[in-house]
Write a protein that holds these residues in place. Structure first.
Motif, PDB file in Angstrom:
ATOM      1  N   THR A 820       0.824  -1.213   0.000  1.00 36.24           N
ATOM      2  CA  THR A 820       0.000   0.000   0.000  1.00 36.24           C
ATOM      3  C   THR A 820       0.852   1.255   0.000  1.00 36.24           C
ATOM      4  OG1 THR A 820      -1.622  -1.243   1.307  1.00 36.24           O
ATOM      5  CG2 THR A 820      -1.964   1.118   1.123  1.00 36.24           C
ATOM      6  N   SER A 821       1.946   1.246   0.751  1.00 36.68           N
ATOM      7  CA  SER A 821       2.816   2.420   0.794  1.00 36.68           C
ATOM      8  C   SER A 821       3.880   2.323  -0.303  1.00 36.68           C
ATOM      9  CB  SER A 821       3.480   2.527   2.166  1.00 36.68           C
ATOM     10  OG  SER A 821       4.487   1.540   2.309  1.00 36.68           O
ATOM     11  N   ASP A 822       4.626   3.405  -0.439  1.00 37.78           N
ATOM     12  CA  ASP A 822       5.717   3.460  -1.423  1.00 37.78           C
ATOM     13  C   ASP A 822       7.072   3.185  -0.777  1.00 37.78           C
ATOM     14  OD1 ASP A 822       4.236   3.946  -3.670  1.00 37.78           O
ATOM     15  OD2 ASP A 822       4.294   6.134  -3.468  1.00 37.78           O
ATOM     16  N   PHE A 823       7.076   2.580   0.400  1.00 36.16           N
ATOM     17  CA  PHE A 823       8.320   2.364   1.124  1.00 36.16           C
ATOM     18  C   PHE A 823       9.258   1.441   0.351  1.00 36.16           C
ATOM     19  CE2 PHE A 823      10.759  -0.166   4.235  1.00 36.16           C
ATOM     20  CZ  PHE A 823      11.496   0.851   4.806  1.00 36.16           C
ATOM     21  N   ILE A 824       8.748   0.306  -0.130  1.00 42.04           N
ATOM     22  CA  ILE A 824       9.591  -0.655  -0.860  1.00 42.04           C
ATOM     23  C   ILE A 824      10.020  -0.113  -2.218  1.00 42.04           C
ATOM     24  CG2 ILE A 824       9.712  -2.988  -1.805  1.00 42.04           C
ATOM     25  CD1 ILE A 824       9.786  -2.844   1.243  1.00 42.04           C
ATOM     26  N   PRO A 825       9.110   0.458  -3.039  1.00 41.78           N
ATOM     27  CA  PRO A 825       9.574   1.033  -4.318  1.00 41.78           C
ATOM     28  C   PRO A 825      10.663   2.084  -4.140  1.00 41.78           C
ATOM     29  CG  PRO A 825       7.201   0.811  -4.352  1.00 41.78           C
ATOM     30  CD  PRO A 825       7.649   0.475  -2.953  1.00 41.78           C
ATOM     31  N   ARG A 826      10.572   2.851  -3.071  1.00 43.87           N
ATOM     32  CA  ARG A 826      11.604   3.871  -2.839  1.00 43.87           C
ATOM     33  C   ARG A 826      12.945   3.223  -2.496  1.00 43.87           C
ATOM     34  NH1 ARG A 826       8.621   8.707   0.637  1.00 43.87           N
ATOM     35  NH2 ARG A 826       6.954   9.125  -0.883  1.00 43.87           N
ATOM     36  N   LEU A 827      12.901   2.199  -1.658  1.00 39.26           N
ATOM     37  CA  LEU A 827      14.148   1.512  -1.328  1.00 39.26           C
ATOM     38  C   LEU A 827      14.778   0.876  -2.563  1.00 39.26           C
ATOM     39  CD1 LEU A 827      13.477  -0.319   2.076  1.00 39.26           C
ATOM     40  CD2 LEU A 827      14.906   1.690   1.666  1.00 39.26           C
ATOM     41  N   VAL A 828      13.948   0.231  -3.374  1.00 35.44           N
ATOM     42  CA  VAL A 828      14.459  -0.424  -4.582  1.00 35.44           C
ATOM     43  C   VAL A 828      15.087   0.599  -5.520  1.00 35.44           C
ATOM     44  CG1 VAL A 828      13.797  -1.699  -6.659  1.00 35.44           C
ATOM     45  CG2 VAL A 828      12.860  -2.362  -4.428  1.00 35.44           C
ATOM     46  N   TYR A 829      14.420   1.726  -5.694  1.00 35.57           N
ATOM     47  CA  TYR A 829      14.963   2.763  -6.583  1.00 35.57           C
ATOM     48  C   TYR A 829      16.279   3.311  -6.042  1.00 35.57           C
ATOM     49  CZ  TYR A 829      15.606   7.181  -8.990  1.00 35.57           C
ATOM     50  OH  TYR A 829      16.149   8.211  -9.717  1.00 35.57           O
ATOM     51  N   ALA A 900       9.254  -8.800  -6.127  1.00 38.09           N
ATOM     52  CA  ALA A 900      10.069  -9.777  -5.404  1.00 38.09           C
ATOM     53  C   ALA A 900      10.536  -9.209  -4.067  1.00 38.09           C
ATOM     54  CB  ALA A 900      11.264 -10.194  -6.258  1.00 38.09           C
ATOM     55  N   VAL A 901      10.966  -7.939  -4.077  1.00 39.22           N
ATOM     56  CA  VAL A 901      11.414  -7.315  -2.831  1.00 39.22           C
ATOM     57  C   VAL A 901      10.231  -7.168  -1.867  1.00 39.22           C
ATOM     58  CG1 VAL A 901      12.444  -5.245  -1.827  1.00 39.22           C
ATOM     59  CG2 VAL A 901      13.314  -6.134  -3.989  1.00 39.22           C
ATOM     60  N   LYS A 902       9.051  -6.833  -2.376  1.00 35.69           N
ATOM     61  CA  LYS A 902       7.870  -6.705  -1.508  1.00 35.69           C
ATOM     62  C   LYS A 902       7.552  -8.022  -0.807  1.00 35.69           C
ATOM     63  CE  LYS A 902       5.422  -2.934  -3.890  1.00 35.69           C
ATOM     64  NZ  LYS A 902       4.204  -2.577  -4.664  1.00 35.69           N
ATOM     65  N   LEU A 903       7.551  -9.104  -1.570  1.00 36.34           N
ATOM     66  CA  LEU A 903       7.248 -10.402  -0.970  1.00 36.34           C
ATOM     67  C   LEU A 903       8.334 -10.817   0.021  1.00 36.34           C
ATOM     68  CD1 LEU A 903       5.946 -12.306  -4.131  1.00 36.34           C
ATOM     69  CD2 LEU A 903       4.592 -11.353  -2.251  1.00 36.34           C
ATOM     70  N   ALA A 904       9.587 -10.536  -0.317  1.00 38.41           N
ATOM     71  CA  ALA A 904      10.672 -10.858   0.607  1.00 38.41           C
ATOM     72  C   ALA A 904      10.530 -10.057   1.899  1.00 38.41           C
ATOM     73  CB  ALA A 904      12.024 -10.583  -0.048  1.00 38.41           C
ATOM     74  N   PHE A 905      10.150  -8.779   1.769  1.00 38.84           N
ATOM     75  CA  PHE A 905       9.967  -7.947   2.964  1.00 38.84           C
ATOM     76  C   PHE A 905       8.855  -8.498   3.856  1.00 38.84           C
ATOM     77  CE2 PHE A 905       7.768  -4.545   5.216  1.00 38.84           C
ATOM     78  CZ  PHE A 905       8.812  -3.959   5.913  1.00 38.84           C
ATOM     79  N   VAL A 906       7.739  -8.936   3.236  1.00 35.20           N
ATOM     80  CA  VAL A 906       6.629  -9.486   4.011  1.00 35.20           C
ATOM     81  C   VAL A 906       7.097 -10.695   4.820  1.00 35.20           C
ATOM     82  CG1 VAL A 906       4.423 -10.695   3.833  1.00 35.20           C
ATOM     83  CG2 VAL A 906       4.815  -8.624   2.502  1.00 35.20           C
ATOM     84  N   ILE A 907       7.832 -11.586   4.166  1.00 31.94           N
ATOM     85  CA  ILE A 907       8.292 -12.803   4.846  1.00 31.94           C
ATOM     86  C   ILE A 907       9.252 -12.468   5.974  1.00 31.94           C
ATOM     87  CG2 ILE A 907       9.590 -14.937   4.532  1.00 31.94           C
ATOM     88  CD1 ILE A 907       8.480 -14.998   1.648  1.00 31.94           C
ATOM     89  N   VAL A 908      10.238 -11.607   5.677  1.00 33.17           N
ATOM     90  CA  VAL A 908      11.230 -11.255   6.698  1.00 33.17           C
ATOM     91  C   VAL A 908      10.569 -10.505   7.850  1.00 33.17           C
ATOM     92  CG1 VAL A 908      13.311  -9.901   7.150  1.00 33.17           C
ATOM     93  CG2 VAL A 908      13.142 -11.262   5.052  1.00 33.17           C
ATOM     94  N   PHE A 909       9.767  -9.503   7.530  1.00 31.45           N
ATOM     95  CA  PHE A 909       9.104  -8.692   8.555  1.00 31.45           C
ATOM     96  C   PHE A 909       8.253  -9.563   9.472  1.00 31.45           C
ATOM     97  CE2 PHE A 909       5.636  -6.134  10.190  1.00 31.45           C
ATOM     98  CZ  PHE A 909       6.253  -4.969  10.609  1.00 31.45           C
ATOM     99  N   GLN A 910       7.459 -10.423   8.862  1.00 31.69           N
ATOM    100  CA  GLN A 910       6.546 -11.270   9.639  1.00 31.69           C
ATOM    101  C   GLN A 910       7.322 -12.176  10.585  1.00 31.69           C
ATOM    102  OE1 GLN A 910       3.982 -13.706   7.224  1.00 31.69           O
ATOM    103  NE2 GLN A 910       3.800 -15.252   8.836  1.00 31.69           N
ATOM    104  N   ASN A 911       8.336 -12.845  10.075  1.00 35.55           N
ATOM    105  CA  ASN A 911       9.065 -13.799  10.907  1.00 35.55           C
ATOM    106  C   ASN A 911       9.890 -13.115  11.986  1.00 35.55           C
ATOM    107  OD1 ASN A 911       8.796 -16.760   9.770  1.00 35.55           O
ATOM    108  ND2 ASN A 911       8.923 -15.437   7.979  1.00 35.55           N
ATOM    109  N   VAL A 912      10.517 -12.000  11.642  1.00 40.88           N
ATOM    110  CA  VAL A 912      11.336 -11.300  12.636  1.00 40.88           C
ATOM    111  C   VAL A 912      10.468 -10.762  13.758  1.00 40.88           C
ATOM    112  CG1 VAL A 912      12.769  -9.258  13.021  1.00 40.88           C
ATOM    113  CG2 VAL A 912      13.209 -10.726  11.048  1.00 40.88           C
ATOM    114  N   VAL A 913       9.346 -10.120  13.397  1.00 37.78           N
ATOM    115  CA  VAL A 913       8.483  -9.521  14.428  1.00 37.78           C
ATOM    116  C   VAL A 913       7.839 -10.599  15.287  1.00 37.78           C
ATOM    117  CG1 VAL A 913       6.426  -8.128  14.798  1.00 37.78           C
ATOM    118  CG2 VAL A 913       8.078  -7.447  13.064  1.00 37.78           C
TER     119      VAL A 913
END
Length: 982
Positions: A820-829, A900-913
């Motif tokens: 929903t946010s532009d956080f990941i697209p900004r990081l990728v760019y 790909a980065v969005k899905l990776a972030f979801v997995i990492v974020f979920q498991n770490v938290v």
């Protein structure tokens, strides 16, 4: 226990001296005969044959012998005593006591009576009432072998005579159980009769033993707060927060605690019975009477009905315990209710802690735990609110440094955007989205990611903190080891279940089947289960349909407003559509909440659960599912679906072949999600939680009073002060804690599920809860009848729901940040596509190109020259190939990289938290160390207490034996012989 144990109730009453009193009682038996005789005023009391401590000389366990009769299963001939009404000027201590002013009213039953002529005298009316009652008792009951007659007799629509007959039988059974009754049909509340119930001492002792109520013994011990350092810190904190504590005794730190033990008539010497009137408080007395009411059956015909069935069938109008007294006014004597009103239910003490101990003492453990949980939740919202405000202020402080929004607002960037709708909309400049982009930064910045992680850990900390607080309350309130008692008390069948079982038994008997124990099976409930499944899916479908309707409204309204000739209207289309759609969603949610609550209750009734506990859990589950879907479906659509099912210029997706699917603003859908979330949350809290809770009870109370006043026979009667049991009759009945918990659980969802898009949610929840606590307190103390004091050691199924929401919140926030946010697209760019590692050029990177000549026929703008120049290429937000590439308008490789980065972030974020939450759960013990030490100490002290008791008994026996040995008895002849032999 002194030889009267086998005496029947009729014999014991006849043994009273008839000359000791001038009061007349009418004694009835089931045969229909009646006598008029003079008896003592205490004839209303049952013989206290359970009061003395059982003697042991006979070597027989008298308690076990009388156990069956004690708990009320041995049926005897019923006796109903009705005293003459005493002098009119007797106020009976504001209606809290019987006419003698000594016996306290522990419970009240109300029933409907026909309007009687006021010209008849008091005594004559009572005699006539007793005479007609004796005639009704002499009626021949319907034949037991006819199931049709039985079913007819027990239908939901009773005639007045049937109701009177049931009441007489039920009240006689209550008398047999040892309760004392007093009727009042000549009150200032016309059309309503009152049955006042008093539980004498022997009944209280018997039922307290049956219910295994833990009562404080004479044994006291010192309570240690921990080590010396911990104790000093606690003392310092207590002194520091002294102004925040309510002025009640229960909130003071106690250095000593009474050792508690389940009450036993055999061990009455362990308890301090110096003041019997205060040993069982009003809350305990009413709960004991309610247990008797639930067990006592009206066995008219074949159907055995308890108090719940009698209430459901209209035999009684209501059943409730009394409040302790008035909260204000001239006659407001000091009592717990008044203290609660002053120290808890007043808005002037909003800053103080809640007197949880006093709440539990007055309302019982179940309600006490709710307000304790609400207090812990509100306290935990304070740090969450502070961090949320800091995150919001960070967004405000850095909005001018945000490069993407600066690029959008830069007038030098002459970027022409494609139309937002077909035909009516024209091309537009990206700079017009400057305000939306700057506002989006307030909620879409790197701090929101930190806040999402913080709130996930906050939820875990909250759950752990509540578990520890709950264990501490269990220890203080003597609820440790409550599971066994709970199992024993939850088996009372509900009225509807009993009625269905009766119907099934009658059908089986009609078919001449062998008598057997009848119960409802899954086969009997199968139609109800199917109806539940279909209706639940239908209701969820209705919610989806309404959300879809609001989508169509937004699309059509957007097109219509863009056709307006007013430039101001056209410039504010997005804001107008967003706000009005959010308000429409709020209104629909409020309406459907009420509908879904009623539907969930209806579906649960269809299932006919056996016990109240099962009914409550099923109702909670259905209500939560429906209300959760109702509240969060519009939000989930905006967060995860809006703007992703649009298509592209020249190949848009359409609804009904004419309405183009809506897309997000250039700043992203996060701003729209924030608007929807804030309006829904604030609207539900202000309108539903507060306005409805204040207005509806007052409106219902006013309606009941007006209806009663219309039936009044004299105005001066209405001007007289009502008795306590009459005043409580006009209060709103207590409907359970489900609505209270439900609104807080939905609020917890708003605070945790989408907190990444709305960091101010905890602050608004905190402000609401500060008001909510006092509002609920005032409602419980002033607006509602006093609830039954129910015991509970935890908040039940609500804890599992909270835990589930906190787990789901981690996943949802991960998806909100990613998609929903532009956080990941900004990081990728910044780390993959930026030439200099900065955010410069990000806006241009996220915009694709479209050749206007590729528009579908009839979809291009009607006025393409609004920008005063011819447009050949327009831009739109997406990752697609330009029209001059070999594969025009195909998805570009940047899209797949970002995905790909969005899905990776979801997995990492979920498991770490979740791992961090589990670590918090593991580090913080569920039981505070000092409480576990005290519980262990209590067990040791309990063993020592009983060891001393046994030693005392042994010493008593030895002393008796020694006395017998030293008595002047001649020596046996064997002793001298044996001495001689030696």
């Amino acid at each position: 226990m002194d030889g009267t144990g086998g005496t029947g109730p009729r014999e014991s009453l006849q043994n009273h001296d008839p000359k000791a009193s001038g009061k007349t009682f009418l004694v009835h038996n089931r045969s229909g005969t009646h006598l008029s005789e003079l008896v003592l005023e205490s004839a209303m009391r049952r013989p206290e044959k359970y009061t003395p401590v059982p003697v042991r000389e006979t070597g027989v366990d008298i308690i076990n012998i009388k156990g069956i009769e004690d708990i009320g299963y041995a049926q005897q001939d019923s006796i109903l005593l009705n005293a003459l009404v005493p002098e009119e000027n007797t106020h009976c201590r504001q209606g809290l006591y019987f006419q003698d002013g000594q016996r306290r009213v522990d419970y009240v039953l109300t029933y409907h009576i026909k309007k009687q002529s006021s010209s008849r005298r008091h005594s004559s009316r009572l005699t006539d009432n007793a005479f007609t009652r004796s005639l009704r008792r002499g009626r021949v009951p319907p034949p037991k072998g006819d199931p049709e007659v039985g079913a007819q007799e027990h239908s939901l629509h009773y005639h007045e005579d049937d109701k009177r007959f049931c009441r007489d039988e039920f009240e006689s059974s209550l008398m047999e159980m040892g309760l004392e009754l007093e009727k009042d049909e000549h009150t200032k509340t016309p059309g309503v009769g009152f049955v006042k119930i008093h539980a004498p001492w022997h009944v209280l002792c018997r039922e307290a033993e049956f219910m295994k109520l833990k009562m404080p013994t004479k044994k006291v011990y010192e309570v240690k707060q921990g080590s010396n350092l911990v104790e000093k810190i606690n003392t310092f904190i207590t002194k520091l927060t002294e102004p925040l504590h309510p002025n009640v005794e229960e909130n003071r730190i106690q250095n000593v605690k009474h050792l508690s033990y389940p009450f036993s008539r055999e061990k009455q010497h362990l308890f301090d019975l110096s003041d019997r009137d205060s040993f069982f408080d009003s809350k305990t007395r009413s709960s004991i009477v309610f247990e008797v009411l639930k067990r006592t059956k009206c066995t008219k015909s074949k159907h055995s009905m308890g108090i719940t069935s009698l209430l459901a069938n209209g035999v009684y109008m209501a059943a409730y315990p009394l409040h302790d007294g008035d909260t204000d006014g001239e006659n407001a004597e000091p009592n717990d209710r008044k203290l609660l009103y002053e120290e808890w239910a007043s808005y002037s003490v909003f800053y103080k802690y809640q007197p949880v101990g006093l709440i539990r003492k007055y309302f019982g453990e179940k309600i006490g735990l709710y307000f304790a949980w609400l207090g812990v939740y509100t306290q935990m919202l304070i740090p969450a609110s502070l961090v949320g405000v800091i995150v919001f202020l960070y967004g405000c402080a850095t909005v001018d440094d945000d490069i993407p929004s600066m690029e959008i607002c830069d007038k030098r960037n002459n970027i022409t955007m494609c139309p937002l709708c077909d035909r009516a909309c024209s091309y537009w400049k990206l700079i017009t989205a400057c305000g939306t982009a700057r506002a989006s930064h307030l909620f879409d910045n790197p701090a929101t990611v930190f806040f999402s992680i913080f709130m996930a850990l906050w939820a875990a900390m909250f759950m752990e903190h509540w578990k520890r607080r709950q264990m501490r309350l269990n220890y203080i309130w003597d609820l440790t080891g409550f599971e066994d008692e709970e199992e024993a008390l939850k088996d009372h069948p509900r009225a509807e279940y009993e009625f269905r079982v009766m119907q099934k038994a009658l059908k089986k008997e009609h078919k001449a089947q062998k008598p057997e124990k009848v119960k409802l099976t899954c086969k009997d409930r199968l139609p109800a289960y199917m109806t539940n499944l279909v209706m639940m899916l239908f209701m969820i479908g209705v919610t989806f349909a309404i959300v879809f309707g609001v989508i169509v409204y937004r699309i059509s309204t957007t097109s219509a407003l863009y056709m307006s000739s007013n430039p101001t209207t056209r410039s504010n289309v997005r804001l107008t559509v967003k706000t009005t759609a959010a308000i429409i969603n709020l209104v629909v949610i409020l309406i459907l909440d009420e509908v879904y609550g009623a539907v969930a209750r209806w579906l649960t009734i269809l299932e006919v659960p056996k016990t109240d506990k099962s009914f409550e859990e099923r109702l909670i589950f259905k209500t939560f599912i429906l209300k959760f879907v109702n509240a969060f479906t519009p939000i989930i659509y905006i967060a995860f679906f809006r703007g992703r099912l649009v298509g592209r210029p020249g190949s848009y997706l359409y609804v009904f072949e004419s309405y183009r699917m809506e897309e997000c603003a250039h700043g992203g859908c996060l701003m729209e999600l924030c608007i929807q979330l804030s309006i829904t949350m604030l609207g539900k809290q202000l309108i539903q939680n507060n306005l409805f809770e204040i207005g509806i009870p007052k409106l219902k109370k006013l309606i009941r009073y007006i209806k009663s006043k219309r039936r009044a026979f004299q105005e001066e009667e209405q001007d007289k002060k009502l008795q306590r049991y009459e005043t409580d009759h006009f209060l709103e009945p207590f409907a359970g804690l489900t609505p209270e918990y439900m609104e807080m659980i939905i609020q917890f969802g708003f605070v945790t599920l989408f907190v990444a898009s709305f960091p101010l949610a905890p602050l608004f929840a905190l402000l609401n809860n500060i008001i909510e606590i006092r509002l609920d307190a005032k409602k419980f103390v002033v607006e509602l009848r006093r609830p039954i004091a129910a015991r509970a050691k935890d908040i039940g199924i609500w804890y599992n729901i909270l835990r589930g929401i906190s787990k789901v919140a981690v996943i949802i926030n991960a998806f909100v940040i990613s998609f929903t946010s532009d956080f990941i697209p900004r990081l990728v760019y910044q780390y993959m596509y930026s030439p200099d590692g900065s955010m410069h050029g990000f806006v241009n990177h996220t915009l694709s190109y479209f050749n206007v000549s590729d528009f579908q026929e009839g979809k291009d703008p009607l006025e393409p020259t609004d920008l005063e120049y011819k447009v050949e290429i327009c831009r739109y937000k997406d990752y697609r190939e330009p029209p001059w590439s070999p594969t025009p308008y195909e998805i570009s490789k940047e899209f797949w990289t970002v995905l790909a980065v969005k899905l990776a972030f979801v997995i990492v974020f979920q498991n770490v938290v979740m791992l961090m939450s589990d670590v918090v759960d593991w580090i913080i013990p569920d039981i505070p160390k000092d409480i576990s030490v005290q519980i262990h100490k209590e067990k040791i002290l309990m063993v020592e207490l009983f060891m001393k008791e046994e030693q005392g008994k042994m010493q008593t026996l030895e002393s008796k034996d020694s006395c017998n040995n030293h008595s002047p008895v001649p020596r046996p002849r064997s002793f001298p012989n044996s001495h001689t032999n030696d």
